[in-house]
Enzyme design. Sequence first.
Site, mmCIF file in Angstrom:
data_model
loop_
_atom_site.group_PDB
_atom_site.id
_atom_site.type_symbol
_atom_site.label_atom_id
_atom_site.label_comp_id
_atom_site.label_asym_id
_atom_site.label_seq_id
_atom_site.Cartn_x
_atom_site.Cartn_y
_atom_site.Cartn_z
ATOM 1 N N HIS A 1 -5.191 29.989 -14.701
ATOM 2 C CA HIS A 1 -5.593 29.453 -13.748
ATOM 3 C C HIS A 1 -7.526 29.594 -13.717
ATOM 4 C CE1 HIS A 1 -1.631 29.238 -12.249
ATOM 5 N NE2 HIS A 1 -1.989 28.452 -11.272
ATOM 6 N N ASN B 1 -5.734 37.417 -18.808
ATOM 7 C CA ASN B 1 -5.403 36.740 -17.606
ATOM 8 C C ASN B 1 -4.559 37.658 -16.393
ATOM 9 O OD1 ASN B 1 -4.642 34.493 -15.839
ATOM 10 N ND2 ASN B 1 -2.789 34.405 -16.790
ATOM 11 N N GLU C 1 -26.148 32.142 -16.984
ATOM 12 C CA GLU C 1 -27.047 31.058 -17.109
ATOM 13 C C GLU C 1 -27.308 30.953 -18.635
ATOM 14 O OE1 GLU C 1 -28.981 29.697 -12.852
ATOM 15 O OE2 GLU C 1 -30.091 30.994 -14.274
ATOM 16 N N PHE D 1 -27.275 28.073 -11.533
ATOM 17 C CA PHE D 1 -26.795 28.287 -10.295
ATOM 18 C C PHE D 1 -27.446 28.468 -9.077
ATOM 19 C CE2 PHE D 1 -24.090 30.080 -14.025
ATOM 20 C CZ PHE D 1 -23.049 29.315 -13.830
#
Length: 458
Positions: A298, A329, A432, A439
């Site tokens: 997710h 995860n 970035e 952002f």
Amino acid sequence: MKNFMKHFYVLGILCLVLASCKKESQSGPEFINQNNSGTNIVRTESTQLLTEGFETGSKGAYASASVTLGSGSWTLDDALIGNTTADVKSGSQSVRVRNTGSISMNFNISAGDSTTVKIDHAKYGSDGSSTWGLWISTNGGTTYTQVGSTITSSSTSLQTATFQVANTGNIRLSVRKTSGGSNRINFDNISLTTGSGTTPPNPGGGTPGDDDHLLLGNPNGAVTAITSPNNYLMDQTYYKISYNRDRGTPNWVSWHIQSSDIGSTSRTNDFRADSALPSGWYQVQSSSYSGSGFDRGHNCPSGDRTSSTAANSSTFLMTNMIPQAPNNNQQTWEGLESYTRSLVSAGNEVYVIAGSYGTGGTGSNGGVTNTINNGNITVPSNVWKIIVVLPNGSNDISRISSTTRVIAINTPNTNSINSDWKTYRTSVNSIETATGYSFFANIPATIRTALKQNVDNL
């Protein structure tokens, strides 16, 4: 008594109809509410058309040339991409322009009503002040017209200039230095937003815009247009994503968490294809990861959406998943997700954006894997997340300061990963640089610069 009951019944029906109409009016891009004097105010939901932070691409000379950046091709004339300590920037790079140089788009953007252009600017190093302006072309770059006032760059820290563009249809931007001779100007974080710039109020109240999943900005100008298949904006109600059709995964997922999002709803586990993808696009299936050695990882976690079955179920759409190494995860990211929810339980609200980049991860089967599911899904090399922490309250943008806590982590997508997420803390600037995104576009420039360079250590 009968007449009273009859009138009461009719009044009840009218209230239900009015409530239904009000609910419907807030579900679309335009809605009406009232100010304190009772005057109707029409607001339209804003759409970010373009964000360019100059973190990708390179050009080390002033001679005119075209450069491919994150948003597309731009011509830099008497301008280069600067990354020295003297270049003023919010990430690792910005544009540096001298003399009467310019930076111009080589592609069109389809603008709507009330288009807003924002550009960060500062004078370079110890140079003197210079002036510049914004020009717009509506005919593919054949002719240009200046929009708004001429701006003076006199500060050594980034300032934000805002322009309102009345033109609709296809437009191109050209930022032109107009005076100051050999003095140089740095430009960064160019964004185009169409609409009023005000998002609908939340059902729970608060200032319009608060709690919106993209309140802090759209990192790469994702749009809901089939002509943008690898940067396709999807509103999943409980989070928003930039989907990448060719990778079969999201570029990023962005969401807001407050205490009302955390409840007692059980995990639905209903992994499924996302039928909301445009017709003809490949739909990743619930079984597409089987045998790959990677979890269906997710981005927006199930645990962040436990207020209702619908909220939790939304997180099991396969457009919210990436092939994630099991230990990455289940250990590292699970630890960070649990910690994030503990911040919410302690009286905070958080804005989160997570994503992945690169190619090639190592799952439980061993060895580097670049793709799975017959090449339909790209396995990322890195998984990242940015978390902005605020005490509960309203007017969120105005409450963000240079000392606001920002947690940024960037992990390798490998099964040999350290289970402690704190090991992978980094700066927003570094993410970035790795992704080419920009952002915090909606946060004032001076605050944004400070937040991007900090590395959390709490």
